[in-house]
Design an enzyme around this catalytic site. Structure first.
Site, short mmCIF file in Angstrom:
data_model
loop_
_atom_site.label_atom_id
_atom_site.label_comp_id
_atom_site.label_asym_id
_atom_site.label_seq_id
_atom_site.Cartn_x
_atom_site.Cartn_y
_atom_site.Cartn_z
N GLU A 94 0.82 71.12 -59.35
CA GLU A 94 0.48 72.48 -58.93
C GLU A 94 -0.36 73.39 -60.10
OE1 GLU A 94 4.81 73.03 -58.28
OE2 GLU A 94 4.14 74.00 -56.54
N GLU A 98 8.68 66.74 -54.37
CA GLU A 98 9.84 67.67 -54.57
C GLU A 98 10.68 67.07 -53.47
OE1 GLU A 98 6.84 68.54 -55.07
OE2 GLU A 98 6.61 70.04 -56.46
C1 3H9 Z 1 9.10 70.32 -59.61
O1 3H9 Z 1 8.10 69.91 -60.16
C2 3H9 Z 1 9.30 71.36 -58.74
C3 3H9 Z 1 7.84 72.28 -58.77
O2 3H9 Z 1 7.42 72.50 -57.63
C4 3H9 Z 1 8.18 73.62 -59.52
C5 3H9 Z 1 9.27 74.76 -59.20
C6 3H9 Z 1 9.24 75.82 -59.92
N1 3H9 Z 1 12.18 66.51 -65.20
O3 3H9 Z 1 11.82 57.45 -64.20
P1 3H9 Z 1 11.83 57.39 -65.90
C7 3H9 Z 1 12.97 61.91 -67.27
S1 3H9 Z 1 10.39 69.09 -59.22
C8 3H9 Z 1 13.03 66.05 -66.33
O4 3H9 Z 1 12.88 56.64 -66.19
P2 3H9 Z 1 9.24 55.93 -65.49
C9 3H9 Z 1 13.89 60.91 -66.56
O5 3H9 Z 1 15.21 61.31 -66.28
C10 3H9 Z 1 9.98 67.68 -60.11
N2 3H9 Z 1 13.26 64.62 -66.75
O6 3H9 Z 1 10.32 56.75 -66.41
C11 3H9 Z 1 13.98 59.81 -67.94
O7 3H9 Z 1 15.00 60.15 -68.78
P3 3H9 Z 1 15.81 59.44 -69.74
C12 3H9 Z 1 8.91 66.97 -59.50
C13 3H9 Z 1 12.51 63.71 -66.27
O8 3H9 Z 1 8.09 55.73 -66.32
C14 3H9 Z 1 12.55 59.80 -68.54
O9 3H9 Z 1 12.02 60.94 -68.13
N3 3H9 Z 1 8.66 65.54 -60.09
C15 3H9 Z 1 11.43 64.30 -64.89
O10 3H9 Z 1 9.77 54.91 -64.69
C16 3H9 Z 1 11.83 58.61 -68.18
O11 3H9 Z 1 11.78 58.68 -66.68
C17 3H9 Z 1 9.25 64.48 -59.99
O12 3H9 Z 1 9.96 64.48 -59.02
C18 3H9 Z 1 11.59 65.50 -64.87
N4 3H9 Z 1 10.56 66.24 -63.71
O13 3H9 Z 1 8.89 57.04 -64.06
C19 3H9 Z 1 9.02 63.31 -60.82
N5 3H9 Z 1 10.90 63.12 -64.87
O14 3H9 Z 1 14.87 58.85 -70.59
C20 3H9 Z 1 10.06 62.77 -61.28
C21 3H9 Z 1 11.29 62.17 -65.37
O15 3H9 Z 1 16.85 60.34 -70.49
N6 3H9 Z 1 9.91 61.48 -62.09
N7 3H9 Z 1 12.33 62.50 -66.31
O16 3H9 Z 1 16.55 58.37 -68.74
C22 3H9 Z 1 9.34 60.36 -61.99
O17 3H9 Z 1 8.96 60.20 -60.79
C23 3H9 Z 1 9.53 59.48 -62.79
O18 3H9 Z 1 10.45 59.84 -63.93
C24 3H9 Z 1 8.10 59.13 -63.36
C25 3H9 Z 1 8.18 58.33 -64.82
C26 3H9 Z 1 6.91 58.46 -62.45
C27 3H9 Z 1 7.39 60.35 -64.11
#
Ligand code: 3H9
Length: 683
Positions: free
Chosen positions: A110, A130
């Site tokens: 976004e 999301e």
């Molecule tokens: C959103 O954006 C809403 C908007 O429309 C705006 C609204 C106003 N937040 O998965 P991993 C942490 S909703 C906080 O193990 P990988 C994760 O918990 C969001 N933390 O690594 C972990 O912590 P820890 C939309 C996050 O390399 C660490 O990062 N976005 C977030 O296998 C490593 O993550 C998503 O849904 C986050 N957004 O994968 C994306 N993302 O080390 C969600 C990650 O303490 N994330 N962490 O356990 C993913 O899909 C994967 O984490 C990503 C990396 C592909 C980024």
């Protein structure tokens, strides 16, 4: 504290870097300092263009998911400022370029959509995931994306959450260029050639002719995907500013929904289960795995390791069984390649990674040895005594038992501290759960290394204690018990399964029984019959099905009949057996409604889950939830059995259990933890 967003300048180009490890997620601090840096760049007369880039591997992985938990619990307010910052970027009088790598997801995409230009490295994933958190894009995504790439494509991205690759994004106009090589250099070159900002979103669209995709059946019953479609549809009906207001309304409805609370719990829970108090984080070096026993489980485990790039030695007492296993493994990989799931070369290298061993030859070099022989304590003890005689001193000695006592197995070795349960779920090369069962002597280091192995295998490892059935099967036993009672009391098997599939379970409990085979449990029950307490009701019907030769799908008959294609057919014979079981149990059969079926099966899960927590067999409710979501087909949008109970209200679940206790007796005695949680004020 250093700012999560910094600014520097090269020639006349401002570089705004978002640096908020681990994944540059946006939170109010990031929003605030991003806004300040953008203002600085705009105000600086020496700046001609602006590049926004992420530090590290990712651009921005979205809004910080932990913040949503705080907002929903009332601890914090929604960050309304982000929308203003994005508007400022969009209206900036100088060209702004988003330079993306790794994850450009959710709020990250976004942010990029508000920039005038977008470029990306070849491996960038761009998406609005999301809905996987029960949300919709809440920072303009549902309004800007359709104006950029068209309603249909935008709706697919927003409603399914599926990301697109950089190549697809270039193709559909989401990005302007793919940058090979250094991204920042590419971005500076790209920005240097720009002379003016570009309107990012074209005109508001004319509204009569647009098509929205139909949701796939799995998403149809969910709230967020429908909200996402509604929001994209509004982008076609309303002027931009009004569309944003409507998006906010739809976003907030999602944010406070149980669906979102459950899905956020699952996202964070999958990561939380890897952090166990008192267990160190270990990244073991696994070059060679040895698997003993080449039945269905042993084969699947060998493939799970081979899929993760680890060499495997597979052995079996029976040379014929080993030969059959090698052929089956080969056939499975070839079939995957022929279906296009992997390249033929990839399939061949996986096949080559699994070598058969004669006896235990070569296994002394294995870093992990997994025993997957029959569920027979005498046999397992013998195998572990053998393993003890040849395994290297630092090998992890794992048993794949699904029910036997880990401590007894460990006692067959001189190193019980290195023995642990690695309970894989069938098919082991597919299922994501690894139940890691600690015995009383298992060392924290071996437990930590086992969690590391789960990571290497791409599985969710959950640490549990040692008891009959551990966590997953012990609870499942109670759940299936109720399913059987319900049939004895008058429900049709198809009604029982349908009630739970409607709830969202991947399969109904009786269909699962037919798939797994009813005879295994029957044999175990016969062996332990002398231990039964005659005052406690037991299901009779599954034994009766087995006595009639109905072992499930493998005999084409179990709870259902199966045709040659294994299609399920309701079978009146099961009705007669159920009627006879009811007669023997002294039960008058009656009509049973879907809500009773659902309540009884789910409350049985929850009550046993509470007992497991009381006994410390599972350390936290989230451990149980992740076991059920990743290993037992529990719907993620319900969060797992314990989250489901929390969201339904502990008091409500407790009251239902008390009612069931009044009607059905002591099996339904509420766990004291359930009573305690019910007595706490609702949060
Ligand atoms: C959103 O954006 C809403 C908007 O429309 C705006 C609204 C106003 N937040 O998965 P991993 C942490 S909703 C906080 O193990 P990988 C994760 O918990 C969001 N933390 O690594 C972990 O912590 P820890 C939309 C996050 O390399 C660490 O990062 N976005 C977030 O296998 C490593 O993550 C998503 O849904 C986050 N957004 O994968 C994306 N993302 O080390 C969600 C990650 O303490 N994330 N962490 O356990 C993913 O899909 C994967 O984490 C990503 C990396 C592909 C980024």
């Amino acid at each position: 504290m250093s700012s999560p967003v910094r600014i520097s300048q090269k020639d006349a180009i401002a570089i705004i870097t978002i640096d908020n490890p681990p994944v540059n997620a946006i939170n109010p601090d990031v929003t605030q300092s991003l806004g300040a840096r953008v203002d600085e760049a705009i105000a600086d007369a020496g700046v001609r263009a602006v590049v926004i880039i992420g530090a590290g591997r990712n651009f921005v992985a979205g809004y910080d998911i932990n913040e949503f938990v705080r907002i929903v619990s009332g601890e914090k307010e929604i960050d309304v400022h982000l929308g203003n910052v994005l508007d400022d970027i969009e209206l900036a009088p100088k060209p702004v370029v988003a330079a993306m790598q790794g994850a450009a997801l959710g709020g990250g995409l976004e942010l990029a959509l508000a920039c005038h230009y977008r470029i990306a490295g070849p491996a960038t994933q761009l998406g609005q995931p999301e809905v996987k958190l029960g949300l919709i894009p809440g920072a303009g995504g549902t309004q800007r994306l359709p104006r950029l790439i068209g309603s249909y494509r935008a709706a697919v991205m927003c409603a399914t959450g599926a990301p697109v690759t950089a190549a697809e994004a270039l193709d559909n106009g989401l990005i302007d260029e793919i940058v090979e090589g250094d991204l920042l250099e590419g971005a500076l070159r790209f920005a240097a050639a720009l002379t003016s900002p570009r309107p990012t979103r074209g005109k508001d669209q004319s509204l009569s002719t647009f098509i929205l995709p139909k949701l796939p059946p799995k998403l149809k019953p969910l709230f967020a995907p429908n909200q996402a479609l509604a929001a994209v549809e509004l982008a076609n009906r309303l002027p931009f500013a009004q569309g944003l207001i409507e998006e906010q309304r739809l976003f907030r409805e999602c944010l406070y929904s149980n669906e979102s609370k459950a899905l956020v719990h699952v996202f964070l829970g999958e990561r939380e289960v890897a952090k166990v108090p008192g267990v160190p984080k270990v990244t073991p070096e696994i070059k060679l795995a040895a698997v003993i026993g080449a039945g269905t489980m042993g084969r699947g485990i060998a493939m799970a390791y081979a899929n993760a790039g680890v060499s495997v030695l597979l052995t079996d007492e029976s040379p014929d069984a080993l030969e059959r296993a090698m052929l089956a493994i080969r056939a499975q990989y070839k079939s995957s390649a022929s279906k296009g799931r992997m390249s033929p070369a990839d399939a061949n290298s996986r096949i080559e990674r699994i070598q058969k061993a004669e006896g235990y030859a070569g296994m002394e070099n294995a870093n992990v040895i997994v025993e997957a022989v029959f569920e027979d304590m005498v046999l397992k003890k013998r195998v572990f005594a053998d393993i003890d005689s040849f395994a290297s001193h630092d090998a992890i000695l794992a048993t794949n038992t699904s029910s036997l006592d880990i401590d007894q197995i460990a006692a067959a070795t001189r190193r019980p501290e290195r023995v642990i349960g690695h309970h894989f779920f069938s098919p082991a090369q597919v299922m994501r759960l690894l139940e890691i069962v600690r015995g009383k002597a298992t060392s924290p280091e071996v437990t930590g290394a086992s969690l590391g192995i789960a990571r290497i295998l791409g599985k969710v490892g959950v640490v549990v204690g040692n008891c009959r059935g551990f966590v997953g099967n012990r609870m499942f036993h109670c759940y299936r018990r109720e399913a059987q009672f319900l049939v004895e009391e008058g429900a049709r098997p198809a009604d029982v399964d349908a009630a739970l599939v409607d709830f969202g379970m991947a399969m109904g409990p009786l269909g699962v029984g037919d798939l797994a085979g009813l005879d295994v449990g029957w044999r175990i029950r016969k062996e332990h019959r002398h231990l039964d307490d005659p005052s406690v009701r037991k299901p009779l019907i599954e034994d009766m099905l087995c006595e009639a030769g109905r072992f499930g799908q493998k005999t084409r008959a179990g709870w259902y009949r199966y045709d040659d294609e294994r299609n399920r057919i309701d079978d009146p014979e099961v009705e007669s057996i159920a009627a006879e079981a009811a007669r023997r149990a002294g039960i008058t059969r009656r009509e049973i409604r879907a809500d009773e079926i659902r309540d009884r099966c789910l409350c049985a899960l929850v009550n046993e889950g509470c007992r497991i927590l009381e006994e410390g067999i599972a350390a936290r409710p989230v451990d149980i939830d992740m076991i059920y979501v990743t290993g037992y087909g529990f719907p993620p949008h319900r969060g797992g059995p314990m989250k489901y109970a929390e969201l339904a209200g502990w008091r409500r679940v407790h009251d239902r259990v008390r009612e069931l206790e009044r009607v059905h007796g002591s099996l339904w005695q509420p766990a004291s933890l359930l009573a305690k949680l019910a007595a706490e004020p609702a949060g």
